[in-house]
Write an enzyme that holds these catalytic residues in place. Structure first.
Site, PDB file in Angstrom:
ATOM      1  N   GLY A  66      -9.357 -16.029  14.303  1.00 12.73           N
ATOM      2  CA  GLY A  66      -9.161 -17.090  13.316  1.00 12.73           C
ATOM      3  C   GLY A  66      -8.612 -16.599  11.996  1.00 12.73           C
ATOM      4  N   TYR A 123       0.389 -21.015  22.221  1.00 14.74           N
ATOM      5  CA  TYR A 123       1.637 -20.365  22.622  1.00 14.74           C
ATOM      6  C   TYR A 123       2.864 -21.220  22.357  1.00 14.74           C
ATOM      7  CZ  TYR A 123      -1.391 -16.866  24.728  1.00 14.74           C
ATOM      8  OH  TYR A 123      -2.334 -15.879  24.912  1.00 14.74           O
TER       9      TYR A 123
END
Ligand SMILES: CC(C)(COP(=O)(O)OP(=O)(O)OC[C@H]1O[C@@H](n2cnc3c(N)ncnc32)[C@H](O)[C@@H]1OP(=O)(O)O)[C@@H](O)C(=O)NCCC(=O)NCCS
Length: 141
Positions: A84, A119
């Protein structure tokens, strides 16, 4: 934290740290240290990210490729306490910017449906409906 540094060769302790990271994910749990060492040695490209002060491996992925037509990205992983913070994205940018992958026709990877958004921001898209990945366990009769 200082910015993680990238490395393309892992030391023995870093291979052990990768082995530990593998134990935390459902898709890599149970991989042995010896197999991890072999897989790293035999991969076409290795992307490691380490803490500058300690050399600890905190981010990793590897690529298998012919450097021409096809490349496949495997084992994108960030140590849980560093997630994160942009490291996963940095790993993917490093893969896509690697000089030896610039003439490869297409780069593929497999991921869960949940991960597709991660992605997609790097230009990956799902396969056309009539194309699927297939696999065969090597001990299949
Ligand atoms: C996937 C992973 C590499 C991302 O690394 P990271 O350093 O946390 O990623 P970044 O901080 O660069 O980017 C975070 C983004 O990825 C998304 N993301 C991270 N893990 C996700 C997950 N499991 N499912 C869906 N999205 C996820 C976050 O939602 C976040 O999106 P945002 O920027 O819109 O908030 C890391 O979570 C990880 O190691 N996961 C376990 C291993 C794994 O499953 N790898 C993927 C194999 S296909």
């Amino acid at each position: 934290m200082n910015e993680p540094e990238s490395v393309e060769i892992l030391t023995d302790p870093q291979i052990e740290q990768l082995h530990e990271l593998y134990q935390g994910e459902w898709w890599s749990k149970g991989r042995s240290l010896e197999d991890t060492r072999d897989a790293v040695r035999n991969s076409s490209l290795v992307f490691g990210f380490v803490e500058p002060l300690t050399g600890r491996l905190i981010g990793f992925c590897r690529v298998l490729t012919d450097f021409t037509f096809r490349a496949t990205v495997y084992d994108v992983i960030v140590a849980p306490e560093f997630r994160g913070q942009g490291l996963g994205q940095r790993i993917m940018k490093s893969v896509l910017a690697h000089p030896r992958l610039q003439r490869v026709g297409s780069i593929t990877l497999a991921c869960t449906k949940l991960m597709t958004r991660f992605y997609e921001r790097f230009g990956f898209s799902t396969m056309p409906d009539d194309v699927v990945w297939m696999r065969r366990p090597c001990d299949a009769a």
